[in-house]
Design an enzyme around this catalytic site. Sequence first.
Site, PDB file in Angstrom:
ATOM      1  N   THR A 146      -7.143  -1.660   1.671  1.00  0.00           N
ATOM      2  CA  THR A 146      -7.988  -2.874   1.654  1.00  0.00           C
ATOM      3  C   THR A 146      -9.454  -2.682   2.038  1.00  0.00           C
ATOM      4  O   THR A 146      -9.782  -1.904   2.924  1.00  0.00           O
ATOM      5  CB  THR A 146      -7.368  -3.944   2.607  1.00  0.00           C
ATOM      6  N   ARG A 174       4.992  -7.161  -5.284  1.00  0.00           N
ATOM      7  CA  ARG A 174       4.954  -7.280  -3.812  1.00  0.00           C
ATOM      8  C   ARG A 174       3.606  -7.862  -3.371  1.00  0.00           C
ATOM      9  O   ARG A 174       2.561  -7.489  -3.884  1.00  0.00           O
ATOM     10  CB  ARG A 174       5.181  -5.904  -3.196  1.00  0.00           C
ATOM     11  N   VAL A 175       3.628  -8.782  -2.430  1.00  0.00           N
ATOM     12  CA  VAL A 175       2.399  -9.369  -1.906  1.00  0.00           C
ATOM     13  C   VAL A 175       2.288  -9.040  -0.420  1.00  0.00           C
ATOM     14  O   VAL A 175       3.219  -9.284   0.344  1.00  0.00           O
ATOM     15  CB  VAL A 175       2.390 -10.906  -2.094  1.00  0.00           C
ATOM     16  N   GLY A 176       1.155  -8.465  -0.036  1.00  0.00           N
ATOM     17  CA  GLY A 176       0.914  -8.168   1.378  1.00  0.00           C
ATOM     18  C   GLY A 176       0.194  -9.322   2.053  1.00  0.00           C
ATOM     19  O   GLY A 176       0.308 -10.478   1.662  1.00  0.00           O
ATOM     20  N   ASP A 177      -0.582  -8.997   3.070  1.00  0.00           N
ATOM     21  CA  ASP A 177      -1.273 -10.044   3.838  1.00  0.00           C
ATOM     22  C   ASP A 177      -2.601 -10.477   3.222  1.00  0.00           C
ATOM     23  O   ASP A 177      -3.060 -11.608   3.434  1.00  0.00           O
ATOM     24  CB  ASP A 177      -1.566  -9.535   5.254  1.00  0.00           C
ATOM     25  N   GLY A 199       0.708  -4.803   5.444  1.00  0.00           N
ATOM     26  CA  GLY A 199       0.730  -6.227   5.124  1.00  0.00           C
ATOM     27  C   GLY A 199       1.965  -6.964   5.597  1.00  0.00           C
ATOM     28  O   GLY A 199       1.878  -8.135   5.989  1.00  0.00           O
TER      29      GLY A 199
HETATM   30  N1  GLY Z   1      -3.021  -5.022   3.838  1.00  0.00           N
HETATM   31  C1  GLY Z   1      -2.868  -4.946   2.476  1.00  0.00           C
HETATM   32  C2  GLY Z   1      -1.506  -4.999   2.024  1.00  0.00           C
HETATM   33  O1  GLY Z   1      -0.579  -4.823   2.814  1.00  0.00           O
HETATM   34  O2  GLY Z   1      -1.299  -5.214   0.863  1.00  0.00           O
END
Ligand code: GLY
Length: 266
Positions: A146, A174-177, A199
Amino acid sequence: MNKQNFFDKPVIICHGGAGHGAKDQPGVDFATEVGRKILIEGGTSVEAVSKAVEIMENDPNLNAGTGGCIREDGSVQLDAIIATSGKNIGAVIALEGCKNPINVAVRLLNTPINILAGRGASEFAIKEGFPHENVIGRKRKNGNDTVGALAIDKNGLIAAASSTGGCSGRPAGRVGDTPLWGPGIWCDEEVAVIATGIGESITLEMICFRVAQQIKVYGKTLLQALEWGLEQFDKEIEVGFLAIKNNGDALGLSNTKMPWKMMIVS
Ligand code: GLY
């Protein structure tokens, strides 16, 4: 702070991601300098942070845009978000075929839609005139994550922006933070916080919102609040933060390597 007030200490602060070392510092410095110039010339914090993030998305060493992490299935799916203290937010999730997702997120800022994912994000990007292009991406080891930027401009408007290819070893979809309002980013009239790191852990802690609360509700300094934020994670979980306040104070802190740079506009 009211948007119309004149603010005499515009600031920009950028990071190149938790897990990145000194070799990536020059790219972060350059992005910060370009953002600072925009603020010097009277540009908005939205323009400054989006340009800084765009520059970092174009840096193949960083995990965003062109250098975004390749997923398990070989795809490159990118997340980006921008938010302002004027209660505006725009985010795209799992966007494919676009090298600069932050610029697509910016186009959502003044629409009734906050977040678009997948096909909807792609269709919106094309409708807005972004070319559909091949994004090469990069195979990455764990701990390369990131990019992000925060700024406050001469009108006192705070803007926060982040962009990522996601953590390594993750499946498509997949979705992170990073694009999530609360865990990965928070921006209100007093304070903005963005996160970088693993994330899944960051999301579970709803960490950016909670760090902001430490400042607003409990009166902690930026340093105290960011230290508190890091304490919420086991030491082996890589995490980093940037934060900025409406008085122009700004800070970066991480429990691992993280290139970051702050520049005051004076
Ligand atoms: N921090 C970015 C992710 O986990 O996708």
